[in-house]
Design a protein around this motif. Structure first.
Motif, PDB file in Angstrom:
ATOM      1  N   GLY A 112      29.932  12.893  -8.109  1.00  0.00           N
ATOM      2  CA  GLY A 112      28.760  13.482  -9.087  1.00  0.00           C
ATOM      3  C   GLY A 112      28.038  14.872  -7.589  1.00  0.00           C
ATOM      4  O   GLY A 112      27.279  15.165  -8.600  1.00  0.00           O
ATOM      5  N   THR A 113      28.873  14.491  -6.669  1.00  0.00           N
ATOM      6  CA  THR A 113      28.173  15.862  -5.993  1.00  0.00           C
ATOM      7  C   THR A 113      28.577  16.376  -5.407  1.00  0.00           C
ATOM      8  O   THR A 113      30.166  16.595  -5.192  1.00  0.00           O
ATOM      9  CB  THR A 113      27.024  15.360  -4.657  1.00  0.00           C
ATOM     10  OG1 THR A 113      27.662  14.944  -3.885  1.00  0.00           O
ATOM     11  CG2 THR A 113      25.977  14.407  -5.746  1.00  0.00           C
ATOM     12  N   MET A 114      28.700  17.763  -4.228  1.00  0.00           N
ATOM     13  CA  MET A 114      29.574  18.662  -4.032  1.00  0.00           C
ATOM     14  C   MET A 114      29.749  17.535  -3.116  1.00  0.00           C
ATOM     15  O   MET A 114      29.465  16.956  -2.424  1.00  0.00           O
ATOM     16  CB  MET A 114      28.888  19.779  -3.202  1.00  0.00           C
ATOM     17  CG  MET A 114      27.957  19.994  -2.102  1.00  0.00           C
ATOM     18  SD  MET A 114      27.591  21.816  -1.869  1.00  0.00           S
ATOM     19  CE  MET A 114      25.458  21.078  -2.427  1.00  0.00           C
ATOM     20  N   THR A 115      31.230  18.413  -2.448  1.00  0.00           N
ATOM     21  CA  THR A 115      31.728  17.929  -1.029  1.00  0.00           C
ATOM     22  C   THR A 115      31.301  17.683  -0.098  1.00  0.00           C
ATOM     23  O   THR A 115      30.124  18.525  -0.307  1.00  0.00           O
ATOM     24  CB  THR A 115      33.202  18.358  -0.452  1.00  0.00           C
ATOM     25  OG1 THR A 115      33.741  17.847   0.239  1.00  0.00           O
ATOM     26  CG2 THR A 115      32.930  19.349  -0.701  1.00  0.00           C
ATOM     27  N   GLY A 116      30.623  16.886   0.802  1.00  0.00           N
ATOM     28  CA  GLY A 116      30.119  17.142   2.205  1.00  0.00           C
ATOM     29  C   GLY A 116      30.709  17.881   2.774  1.00  0.00           C
ATOM     30  O   GLY A 116      29.489  18.579   3.569  1.00  0.00           O
ATOM     31  N   MET A 117      31.396  18.164   3.364  1.00  0.00           N
ATOM     32  CA  MET A 117      31.626  19.722   3.558  1.00  0.00           C
ATOM     33  C   MET A 117      31.045  20.571   3.973  1.00  0.00           C
ATOM     34  O   MET A 117      30.161  21.379   4.045  1.00  0.00           O
ATOM     35  CB  MET A 117      33.298  19.910   4.033  1.00  0.00           C
ATOM     36  CG  MET A 117      33.945  19.357   5.146  1.00  0.00           C
ATOM     37  SD  MET A 117      35.597  19.200   5.245  1.00  0.00           S
ATOM     38  CE  MET A 117      36.349  18.733   4.045  1.00  0.00           C
ATOM     39  N   MET A 118      30.803  21.193   2.725  1.00  0.00           N
ATOM     40  CA  MET A 118      30.405  21.993   1.653  1.00  0.00           C
ATOM     41  C   MET A 118      28.408  21.955   1.899  1.00  0.00           C
ATOM     42  O   MET A 118      28.375  22.872   2.301  1.00  0.00           O
ATOM     43  CB  MET A 118      30.860  22.196   0.434  1.00  0.00           C
ATOM     44  CG  MET A 118      30.181  23.148  -0.530  1.00  0.00           C
ATOM     45  SD  MET A 118      30.589  25.206   0.076  1.00  0.00           S
ATOM     46  CE  MET A 118      32.115  25.287  -0.971  1.00  0.00           C
ATOM     47  N   LYS A 119      27.955  20.919   1.502  1.00  0.00           N
ATOM     48  CA  LYS A 119      26.634  20.649   1.514  1.00  0.00           C
ATOM     49  C   LYS A 119      26.948  20.912   3.109  1.00  0.00           C
ATOM     50  O   LYS A 119      25.230  21.417   3.412  1.00  0.00           O
ATOM     51  CB  LYS A 119      26.388  19.180   1.136  1.00  0.00           C
ATOM     52  CG  LYS A 119      24.928  19.076   1.903  1.00  0.00           C
ATOM     53  CD  LYS A 119      23.796  19.371   0.568  1.00  0.00           C
ATOM     54  CE  LYS A 119      22.974  19.198   0.911  1.00  0.00           C
ATOM     55  NZ  LYS A 119      21.808  18.389   2.497  1.00  0.00           N
ATOM     56  N   GLU A 120      27.539  20.421   4.197  1.00  0.00           N
ATOM     57  CA  GLU A 120      27.191  20.537   5.392  1.00  0.00           C
ATOM     58  C   GLU A 120      26.551  22.190   5.966  1.00  0.00           C
ATOM     59  O   GLU A 120      26.574  22.862   6.192  1.00  0.00           O
ATOM     60  CB  GLU A 120      28.638  19.987   6.206  1.00  0.00           C
ATOM     61  CG  GLU A 120      28.116  20.035   8.195  1.00  0.00           C
ATOM     62  CD  GLU A 120      28.544  20.861   8.709  1.00  0.00           C
ATOM     63  OE1 GLU A 120      27.508  21.069   9.761  1.00  0.00           O
ATOM     64  OE2 GLU A 120      28.588  21.469   8.610  1.00  0.00           O
ATOM     65  N   MET A 121      27.920  22.723   5.041  1.00  0.00           N
ATOM     66  CA  MET A 121      27.508  24.187   5.050  1.00  0.00           C
ATOM     67  C   MET A 121      26.025  24.908   5.175  1.00  0.00           C
ATOM     68  O   MET A 121      26.148  25.744   6.049  1.00  0.00           O
ATOM     69  CB  MET A 121      28.903  25.512   4.440  1.00  0.00           C
ATOM     70  CG  MET A 121      29.086  26.391   4.661  1.00  0.00           C
ATOM     71  SD  MET A 121      28.232  27.920   3.782  1.00  0.00           S
ATOM     72  CE  MET A 121      28.941  27.146   1.785  1.00  0.00           C
ATOM     73  N   PHE A 122      25.982  24.807   3.861  1.00  0.00           N
ATOM     74  CA  PHE A 122      24.870  24.555   3.367  1.00  0.00           C
ATOM     75  C   PHE A 122      23.822  24.518   4.051  1.00  0.00           C
ATOM     76  O   PHE A 122      22.474  25.733   4.949  1.00  0.00           O
ATOM     77  CB  PHE A 122      23.946  24.975   2.031  1.00  0.00           C
ATOM     78  CG  PHE A 122      24.755  25.460   0.783  1.00  0.00           C
ATOM     79  CD1 PHE A 122      25.144  26.319   0.648  1.00  0.00           C
ATOM     80  CD2 PHE A 122      26.217  24.756  -0.077  1.00  0.00           C
ATOM     81  CE1 PHE A 122      25.633  27.269  -0.308  1.00  0.00           C
ATOM     82  CE2 PHE A 122      26.531  25.092  -0.869  1.00  0.00           C
ATOM     83  CZ  PHE A 122      26.604  26.568  -0.968  1.00  0.00           C
ATOM     84  N   ASP A 123      24.130  23.622   5.149  1.00  0.00           N
ATOM     85  CA  ASP A 123      22.699  23.138   5.710  1.00  0.00           C
ATOM     86  C   ASP A 123      22.544  23.730   7.083  1.00  0.00           C
ATOM     87  O   ASP A 123      21.293  23.994   7.648  1.00  0.00           O
ATOM     88  CB  ASP A 123      23.187  21.389   6.351  1.00  0.00           C
ATOM     89  CG  ASP A 123      22.938  20.618   5.371  1.00  0.00           C
ATOM     90  OD1 ASP A 123      22.220  20.777   3.947  1.00  0.00           O
ATOM     91  OD2 ASP A 123      23.333  19.296   5.121  1.00  0.00           O
ATOM     92  N   ARG A 124      23.808  24.147   7.599  1.00  0.00           N
ATOM     93  CA  ARG A 124      23.802  24.905   8.379  1.00  0.00           C
ATOM     94  C   ARG A 124      23.656  26.358   7.989  1.00  0.00           C
ATOM     95  O   ARG A 124      22.521  26.572   9.201  1.00  0.00           O
ATOM     96  CB  ARG A 124      25.223  24.808   8.805  1.00  0.00           C
ATOM     97  CG  ARG A 124      26.102  23.936  10.447  1.00  0.00           C
ATOM     98  CD  ARG A 124      27.364  24.033  10.744  1.00  0.00           C
ATOM     99  NE  ARG A 124      28.440  24.229   9.876  1.00  0.00           N
ATOM    100  CZ  ARG A 124      28.932  25.034   9.201  1.00  0.00           C
ATOM    101  NH1 ARG A 124      28.777  26.183   9.858  1.00  0.00           N
ATOM    102  NH2 ARG A 124      30.006  25.013   8.537  1.00  0.00           N
ATOM    103  N   CYS A 125      23.756  26.683   7.244  1.00  0.00           N
ATOM    104  CA  CYS A 125      23.398  28.486   7.069  1.00  0.00           C
ATOM    105  C   CYS A 125      22.220  28.924   5.677  1.00  0.00           C
ATOM    106  O   CYS A 125      21.993  29.539   5.815  1.00  0.00           O
ATOM    107  CB  CYS A 125      25.133  28.873   6.550  1.00  0.00           C
ATOM    108  SG  CYS A 125      26.562  28.792   7.549  1.00  0.00           S
ATOM    109  N   TYR A 126      21.586  28.311   5.970  1.00  0.00           N
ATOM    110  CA  TYR A 126      20.772  28.312   4.753  1.00  0.00           C
ATOM    111  C   TYR A 126      19.758  28.820   5.337  1.00  0.00           C
ATOM    112  O   TYR A 126      18.858  30.098   5.126  1.00  0.00           O
ATOM    113  CB  TYR A 126      20.178  26.725   4.389  1.00  0.00           C
ATOM    114  CG  TYR A 126      18.831  27.162   3.070  1.00  0.00           C
ATOM    115  CD1 TYR A 126      19.034  27.225   1.416  1.00  0.00           C
ATOM    116  CD2 TYR A 126      17.478  26.707   3.437  1.00  0.00           C
ATOM    117  CE1 TYR A 126      18.911  28.144   1.120  1.00  0.00           C
ATOM    118  CE2 TYR A 126      16.360  27.182   2.207  1.00  0.00           C
ATOM    119  CZ  TYR A 126      16.760  27.886   1.031  1.00  0.00           C
ATOM    120  OH  TYR A 126      15.899  28.596   0.330  1.00  0.00           O
TER     121      TYR A 126
END
Length: 142
Positions: A41-55
């Protein structure tokens, strides 16, 4: 799906895995096509991690840039879509295409665990999205 979108852009885009994307990569891009599977039900962990690093490194630096999304889902896709939309709202990105959600219908354990094959019609929709996004950037409508 990401490869089909990239092929549709015909050399006018870079294909970068979320795990490899840096804030410098995103800062150098004139727009973004975020592609990921929906997991639980959520985006994949790798995509979330990318947003976490780059936000935070990009906050205040990418406002107004266009974005679109493509989500591979077992049944719905709206959870991942909503999550990405909430995150990029902080960057003040501008959605320029309707979300492309490919429902692969994986509901039973065997189907969930099996390797997925995206139907040709959906891959063509991905190529079309890549082409339209690249053309919009090239002619300056985004």
């Amino acid at each position: 799906m990401a490869e089909a979108i990239h092929a549709g852009a015909e050399g006018h885009a870079r294909l970068i895995a979320a795990a490899d994307a840096t804030s410098d990569d995103l800062l150098a891009a004139p727009g973004y096509l975020f592609v990921c599977p929906e997991n639980l039900g959520t985006m994949t962990g790798m995509m979330k991690e990318m947003f976490d690093r780059c936000y935070y490194p990009l906050l205040g630096q990418v406002e107004g840039r266009p974005y679109a999304t493509a989500i591979a889902a077992g049944s719905d896709g709206r959870g991942a879509q909503a999550q990405i939309d909430r995150i990029v709202t902080g960057w003040r990105l501008r959605r320029v295409a309707e979300p492309l959600i490919v429902n692969l219908g994986a509901q039973e354990p065997e189907a969930i665990l099996a390797e997925k094959q995206v139907p040709q019609a959906q891959l063509q929709a991905c190529r079309d999205l890549g082409a339209a996004f690249a053309e919009g950037l090239a002619i300056g409508i985004f």
